[in-house]
Design an enzyme around this catalytic site. Structure first.
Site, mmCIF file in Angstrom:
data_model
loop_
_atom_site.group_PDB
_atom_site.id
_atom_site.type_symbol
_atom_site.label_atom_id
_atom_site.label_comp_id
_atom_site.label_asym_id
_atom_site.label_seq_id
_atom_site.Cartn_x
_atom_site.Cartn_y
_atom_site.Cartn_z
ATOM 1 C CG ASP A 127 34.312 30.938 38.973
ATOM 2 O OD1 ASP A 127 33.496 31.545 38.241
ATOM 3 O OD2 ASP A 127 35.529 31.215 38.991
ATOM 4 C CE LYS A 160 37.312 33.973 38.060
ATOM 5 N NZ LYS A 160 37.196 32.653 37.385
ATOM 6 C CG ASP A 170 34.420 37.722 36.346
ATOM 7 O OD1 ASP A 170 35.159 38.348 35.573
ATOM 8 O OD2 ASP A 170 33.843 36.660 36.033
ATOM 9 C CB SER A 180 38.531 39.482 36.250
ATOM 10 O OG SER A 180 38.533 38.241 36.895
ATOM 11 N NE ARG A 235 41.367 34.507 33.179
ATOM 12 C CZ ARG A 235 40.082 34.344 32.873
ATOM 13 N NH1 ARG A 235 39.216 33.952 33.760
ATOM 14 N NH2 ARG A 235 39.673 34.553 31.630
ATOM 15 C CG ASP A 289 36.324 33.082 30.504
ATOM 16 O OD1 ASP A 289 36.996 34.023 30.953
ATOM 17 O OD2 ASP A 289 35.124 32.896 30.767
HETATM 18 C C1 GLA Z 1 33.854 35.018 33.485
HETATM 19 C C2 GLA Z 1 35.211 34.586 34.037
HETATM 20 C C3 GLA Z 1 35.222 33.079 34.227
HETATM 21 C C4 GLA Z 1 34.119 32.667 35.168
HETATM 22 C C5 GLA Z 1 32.774 33.166 34.641
HETATM 23 C C6 GLA Z 1 31.656 32.955 35.644
HETATM 24 O O1 GLA Z 1 33.644 34.541 32.195
HETATM 25 O O2 GLA Z 1 36.253 34.982 33.192
HETATM 26 O O3 GLA Z 1 36.485 32.656 34.724
HETATM 27 O O4 GLA Z 1 34.388 33.186 36.436
HETATM 28 O O5 GLA Z 1 32.819 34.563 34.339
HETATM 29 O O6 GLA Z 1 30.425 33.398 35.185
#
Ligand code: GLA
Length: 408
Positions: free
Chosen positions: A82, A158, A160, A192, A215, A219
């Site tokens: 991540d 992923k 974001d 995301s 997503r 979170d």
């Molecule tokens: C966001 C995402 C999380 C994670 C963080 C990393 O909050 O929703 O899942 O990836 O960023 O900084």
């Protein structure tokens, strides 16, 4: 001569005329694996906390566990990095590279290692100017970054959405998908976008064309409150969300926190069951090096995984939000008349609750009746006609998770 022309034409078609929609053939069932974020966050302190910091060592250790402890065989085959893996700057050519202290051998080497274990490697980028943790963002470098991660042998991205305008996402995410398609490497794409666009204020048919998963919402944190907050949101918005899930494109309520610090045994069973009902990606974020046997048995339950991975790919729904604070969630699986049913205890009175119902009240229709079997422990409740009473005892914050299939 004509041979060269044909070869060139075929190469052109392969390179540039891949479909403009997401046809990467990936995620026919919800993807499974491990993701660093919830458990290891942005811990970059490899001096004082070398065992838990975001480093190639951590990912290699998790790869070993996934490959050697039986996870991979059950379908948990993506190992995902991540945030906080990058260097704070791009190189002189504008390329991203990993922090050299924490990833001394670079991401390509890590990908080779992960592949040698029969696993796939996922990575994290951010569409905006910076990642949520403040590392370089991709907005001006989509093509370059797609080529970089494909060159490293990355299998999942992923992407974001911190530090970005939501209005830019409607071109940005599709562009990223196009650039990844162009590399020719199949990369599972988790977007995301909806989480930044208010969850339901996006056109999900567009998302399904460009992303394998997305997503939708907040979170997850390490608490039962957080789990139920997410479950409630998915229930409240199911009329928008359930129809858009299916093979190749999934709603993502975020990681499994089973095996972490906060959930009780019953809560852990409940999260796992609900994620299976929701046809959710199953990404554990926990420490596989020290996970308890109880958490392991829940995450490894073959019948729950079978429901999660059911090939119909239908997302389940909350069909009753009972006045007795027992919710009934149902997902159709396999053949038309077979159902996975989760009875979720949201009561606060602190004792097991006897919930009585008939299958007729759940709109089941087979007049033959149904066999009802517990998903977790195979306990056979017996045979139930549509109007026969069934009583399940549900522990506080717990779930009773059953299959019901028609039989005489
Ligand atoms: C966001 C995402 C999380 C994670 C963080 C990393 O909050 O929703 O899942 O990836 O960023 O900084």
């Amino acid at each position: 001569m004509w041979k060269a022309v044909v070869t060139a034409a075929v190469a052109f078609v392969l390179l540039f005329c891949r479909s403009s929609t997401l046809d990467n053939g990936l995620a026919r069932t919800p993807p499974m694996g491990w993701l660093a974020w919830e458990r290891f966050r942005c811990n970059v302190d490899c001096v004082d906390d070398p065992y838990n910091c975001i480093s190639e060592e951590l990912f290699m250790q998790m790869a070993d566990r996934l490959a050697e402890d039986g996870w991979k065989e059950l379908g948990y085959n993506y190992l995902n990095i991540d945030d906080c893996w990058m260097s704070m700057d791009r190189d002189e050519q504008g390329n991203l590279y990993a922090n050299k202290t924490r990833f001394p051998n670079g991401i390509k080497k890590l990908a080779d290692y992960v592949h040698s274990k029969g696993l796939k490697l996922g990575i994290y980028l951010d569409f905006g100017t910076h990642t949520c943790g403040g590392y370089p963002g991709s907005i001006k470098y989509l093509q370059k970054d797609a080529e970089t991660i494909a060159g490293w042998g990355i299998d999942m991205l992923k992407m974001d959405g911190c530090y970005a305008n939501v209005s830019d996402m409607s071109w940005g995410y599709p562009d990223m998908e196009m650039y990844m398609n162009k590399t020719g490497r199949p990369i599972l794409f988790s977007c995301s976008w909806p989480a930044y666009a208010g969850g339901i204020k996006v056109d999900y048919s567009v998302l399904a064309k460009h992303c394998n998963a997305w997503r939708n919402y907040d979170d997850i944190q390490d608490s039962w409150d957080s789990v139920t907050h997410i479950i409630d949101w998915f229930g409240d918005n199911q009329d928008v969300l359930a129809p858009v899930a299916g093979p190749g494109h999934w709603n993502d309520p975020d990681m499994l926190i089973v095996g972490d610090y906060s959930l009780s045994y019953e809560e852990s069973k409940a999260q796992m069951a609900m994620w299976a009902i929701l046809a959710a990606p199953l990404f554990m974020s926990n420490d596989l090096r020290s996970i308890s046997p109880e958490a392991r048995s829940i995450l490894m339950n073959k019948e729950v995984i079978r429901i999660s991975q059911d090939s119909l790919g239908m997302q389940g729904r909350r069909v009753i939000k009972g006045t007795n604070k027992v919710e009934t969630w149902i997902r159709q699986v396999q053949t038309k008349d077979t159902f996975a049913v989760a009875f979720l205890n949201r009561r606060e009175d602190g004792m097991p609750y006897n919930h009585t119902l008939t299958l007729g009240s759940l709109n089941f229709t087979s007049t033959m009746g149904y066999e009802v079997v517990d998903v977790y422990d195979n306990h056979r409740y017996g045979h139930f006609k549509l109007d026969t009473k069934l009583t399940v005892s549900i522990d506080p914050n717990g779930v009773v998770f059953v299959y019901a299939y028609p039989s005489k």
